[in-house]
Write an enzyme that holds these catalytic residues in place. Structure first.
Site, mmCIF file in Angstrom:
data_model
loop_
_atom_site.group_PDB
_atom_site.id
_atom_site.type_symbol
_atom_site.label_atom_id
_atom_site.label_comp_id
_atom_site.label_asym_id
_atom_site.label_seq_id
_atom_site.Cartn_x
_atom_site.Cartn_y
_atom_site.Cartn_z
ATOM 1 N N LYS A 290 0.839 -1.199 0.000
ATOM 2 C CA LYS A 290 0.000 0.000 0.000
ATOM 3 C C LYS A 290 0.880 1.258 0.000
ATOM 4 O O LYS A 290 2.021 1.205 0.470
ATOM 5 C CB LYS A 290 -0.851 0.044 1.274
ATOM 6 C CG LYS A 290 -2.022 -0.913 1.294
ATOM 7 C CD LYS A 290 -2.854 -0.713 2.555
ATOM 8 C CE LYS A 290 -3.950 -1.745 2.678
ATOM 9 N NZ LYS A 290 -4.998 -1.649 1.655
ATOM 10 N N ARG B 35 -10.284 -11.489 2.352
ATOM 11 C CA ARG B 35 -11.168 -12.573 1.899
ATOM 12 C C ARG B 35 -10.504 -13.937 2.061
ATOM 13 O O ARG B 35 -11.185 -14.941 2.232
ATOM 14 C CB ARG B 35 -11.601 -12.289 0.452
ATOM 15 C CG ARG B 35 -10.501 -12.302 -0.553
ATOM 16 C CD ARG B 35 -10.899 -11.602 -1.849
ATOM 17 N NE ARG B 35 -10.853 -10.142 -1.724
ATOM 18 C CZ ARG B 35 -11.189 -9.291 -2.687
ATOM 19 N NH1 ARG B 35 -11.629 -9.747 -3.850
ATOM 20 N NH2 ARG B 35 -11.116 -7.995 -2.500
HETATM 21 N N1 BES Z 1 -8.121 -3.551 4.262
HETATM 22 C C1 BES Z 1 -8.305 -3.214 2.904
HETATM 23 C C2 BES Z 1 -9.624 -2.484 2.638
HETATM 24 C C3 BES Z 1 -9.822 -1.147 3.283
HETATM 25 C C4 BES Z 1 -9.616 0.016 2.549
HETATM 26 C C5 BES Z 1 -10.259 -1.029 4.577
HETATM 27 C C6 BES Z 1 -9.813 1.241 3.130
HETATM 28 C C7 BES Z 1 -10.465 0.204 5.164
HETATM 29 C C8 BES Z 1 -10.254 1.347 4.425
HETATM 30 C C9 BES Z 1 -8.302 -4.468 2.024
HETATM 31 O O1 BES Z 1 -7.532 -5.525 2.504
HETATM 32 C C10 BES Z 1 -7.769 -4.087 0.694
HETATM 33 O O2 BES Z 1 -6.653 -3.645 0.634
HETATM 34 N N2 BES Z 1 -8.565 -4.257 -0.337
HETATM 35 C C11 BES Z 1 -8.192 -3.921 -1.665
HETATM 36 C C12 BES Z 1 -8.669 -5.025 -2.571
HETATM 37 C C13 BES Z 1 -8.140 -4.940 -3.982
HETATM 38 C C14 BES Z 1 -6.638 -5.155 -4.002
HETATM 39 C C15 BES Z 1 -8.825 -5.994 -4.821
HETATM 40 C C16 BES Z 1 -8.867 -2.589 -2.036
HETATM 41 O O3 BES Z 1 -9.992 -2.350 -1.632
HETATM 42 O O4 BES Z 1 -8.221 -1.791 -2.705
HETATM 43 ZN ZN ZN Z 2 -5.492 -5.410 1.935
#
Ligand code: BES
Ligand code: ZN
Ligand code: ZN
Length: 484
Positions: free
Chosen positions: A267, A341
């Site tokens: 990230k 997931r």
């Molecule tokens: N923990 C994050 C989602 C999230 C984003 C929670 C903002 C709280 C605030 C999750 O694990 C994630 O990173 N999801 C990705 C999925 C994508 C790579 C398919 C996302 O939402 O960008």
């Molecule tokens: Zn994530």
């Protein structure tokens, strides 16, 4: 804060009063307040959420009075009521009141169960501040003990309402605290320890499965995510069997990423910095279990959290990997940041097959896309069972929280398939729905609801019942769902 129900407010040396009033004939018995002047000058008309602060001598003491508008009678729902009372209470606190009271009777609002419940919840929740690491504030906070009374004509009639609301608000704060603690304090191991303590305090059973047991269960998806962290994963199982005669068991699965750096699909710093909140789903189910057990509900509930961190090291799982899962399906890893997931499907398969639940709900800070659906106003849901979703929706409404159901079109079901593996963890748009559908592959066709709280777990403002930081979202709804 010392909160109680009382029948009298006069001659109690109070220095602060909160007076809710409908937007109609403004009156208050026992206090001379120039309502006509306030109306004429439009300083206070009782509009919903409006406030007017005045000071008066009462019984020889200087008293700060906050008039709180509730709008037109019958218009205000529970959500707005909580919000208004939370803001009103906070205003009184800012006036440095030490001994305050909320007066329902005497004006144009008559007490009922809903008002008492809202008053208890709103005062406890809006009183919360996460300042565990601020040494100065901590000292100050300990020295200022606020006493606050909810004054009603017949307090004894509301004892039960008071107790239940207190349990719910306290459980909400348990969840906020878990979310607010930084990831260097709350990790998979310390989270498990904390849940053991909470189980003992509130009366639910806790079983912690350590690394070898997780390996023995063949939770390859969960373990792949956990592998790069120096901290071992934990599978946390909470059981409350309040209705031993019944075969029915309600299952809750909460996402428990104590930190999400994204893994090799790392990230950006700005998105990473709040990722201690990625265990918000687990905080919701843990808080709910506290309330369910404390209130001794007649219901069987089992909750499972697969707790770990998504980090980077030489043993990280990689984009392009194909991994297995406890349920036996193979998964193509398109992005290591879609880790939630993966942990959830093993927890889901476990709760369905090993704990034999009869209905299941999972809750997770799963996708950033949830913010594009409903922002911070509502949690986003999908579900396969209309009746079960309606029950969930009702439970949210009762709490003053909002949830919005998204559709499951056949087209979306195709998106989670992969040519080289059974499933892919990066199915594409609509991201919130496809992420949920991925988890839906492991529910064993039980009635199921999936809730994405990525948009509702965190508040950037101090507002209504919310403090900055963790919101404790879904704790109270999950209690009502178990109670229904
Ligand atoms: N923990 C994050 C989602 C999230 C984003 C929670 C903002 C709280 C605030 C999750 O694990 C994630 O990173 N999801 C990705 C999925 C994508 C790579 C398919 C996302 O939402 O960008
Ligand atoms: Zn994530
Ligand atoms: Zn995550």
């Amino acid at each position: 804060m010392n909160l109680s129900l009382a029948s009298e407010w006069k001659k109690k040396e109070l220095d602060g009063l909160l007076i809710p009033l409908y937007e109609e004939e403004l009156v208050f018995n026992g206090l001379e307040i120039p309502f006509e002047q306030l109306l004429e000058t439009k300083r206070f008309e009782g509009k919903v959420g409006s406030q007017y602060i005045l000071t008066k001598m009462v019984d020889g003491i200087f008293v700060n009075i906050v008039l709180l508008g509730l709008g037109k009678r019958g218009d205000i729902g529970y959500r707005k009521l909580l919000h208004a009372l939370g803001d009103g209470f906070r205003t009184l606190k800012k006036q440095k009141v030490k001994k305050g009271a909320l007066l329902f009777d005497g004006g144009n609002v008559a007490t009922n169960d809903t008002y008492v419940k809202a008053a208890v919840e709103a005062t406890i929740m809006s009183d919360y501040l996460f300042d565990d690491f601020k040494s100065k504030e901590k000292e100050e906070k300990e020295s200022e003990e606020l006493t606050f009374a909810i004054v009603v004509e017949e307090p004894d009639r509301y004892t039960h309402v008071f107790e239940e609301a207190e349990i719910l608000a306290t459980a909400n704060l348990v969840a906020r605290d878990l979310v607010n603690q930084p990831a260097n304090v709350i990790n998979s191991v310390t989270l498990a320890q904390r849940v053991e303590e909470l189980g003992e305090e509130n009366g639910f059973e806790v079983e912690i499965k350590e690394l070898e047991e997780i390996q023995a269960l063949q939770m390859e998806a969960f373990l792949s995510v956990a592998r790069a962290s120096d901290i071992e994963p934990r599978l946390i199982v909470m059981r409350y069997m309040g209705d031993p005669d019944s075969e029915e068991i309600l299952g809750y699965v909460g996402k428990g990423l104590t930190y999400d750096a994204g893994g090799l699909s790392i990230k950006a710093t700005a998105s990473m910095v709040t990722m201690k909140d990625d265990m918000g789903g687990s905080a919701a189910v843990i808080g709910a279990m506290c309330a369910i057990a404390e209130a001794k509900l007649i219901r069987n509930v089992v909750a499972v959290v697969a707790a770990c961190e998504n980090m980077i090291s030489g043993s990280s799982y990689r984009p392009g990997d194909i991994i297995g899962s406890m349920g036996g399906k193979s998964i193509y890893i398109g992005n290591t940041d879609a880790e939630g997931r993966l942990t959830l499907i093993d927890a889901m398969h476990y709760i369905v097959t090993e704990e034999k639940v009869t209905k299941v709900l999972d809750i997770a800070t799963l996708t950033g896309a949830a913010l594009h659906c409903t922002g911070s106003a509502a949690s986003v849901a999908i579900g396969t069972d209309d009746q079960f979703f309606d029950d969930v929706n009702e439970a949210f409404t009762l709490s003053g929280e909002q949830i919005w159901r998204m559709p499951i079109f056949d087209e979306y079901k195709e998106l989670i398939k992969h040519e080289e593996a059974d499933l892919t963890n990066t199915a594409g748009k609509p991201g919130t729905i496809t992420a949920g559908l991925f988890i839906g592959e492991f529910t064993g066709n039980l009635p199921w609801v999936h809730i994405d709280i990525a948009g509702t777990i965190w508040s950037t403002k101090e507002e209504g019942i919310l403090s900055k930081g963790g919101t404790g979202v879904a704790v109270r709804p999950l209690y009502y769902l178990a109670k229904a």
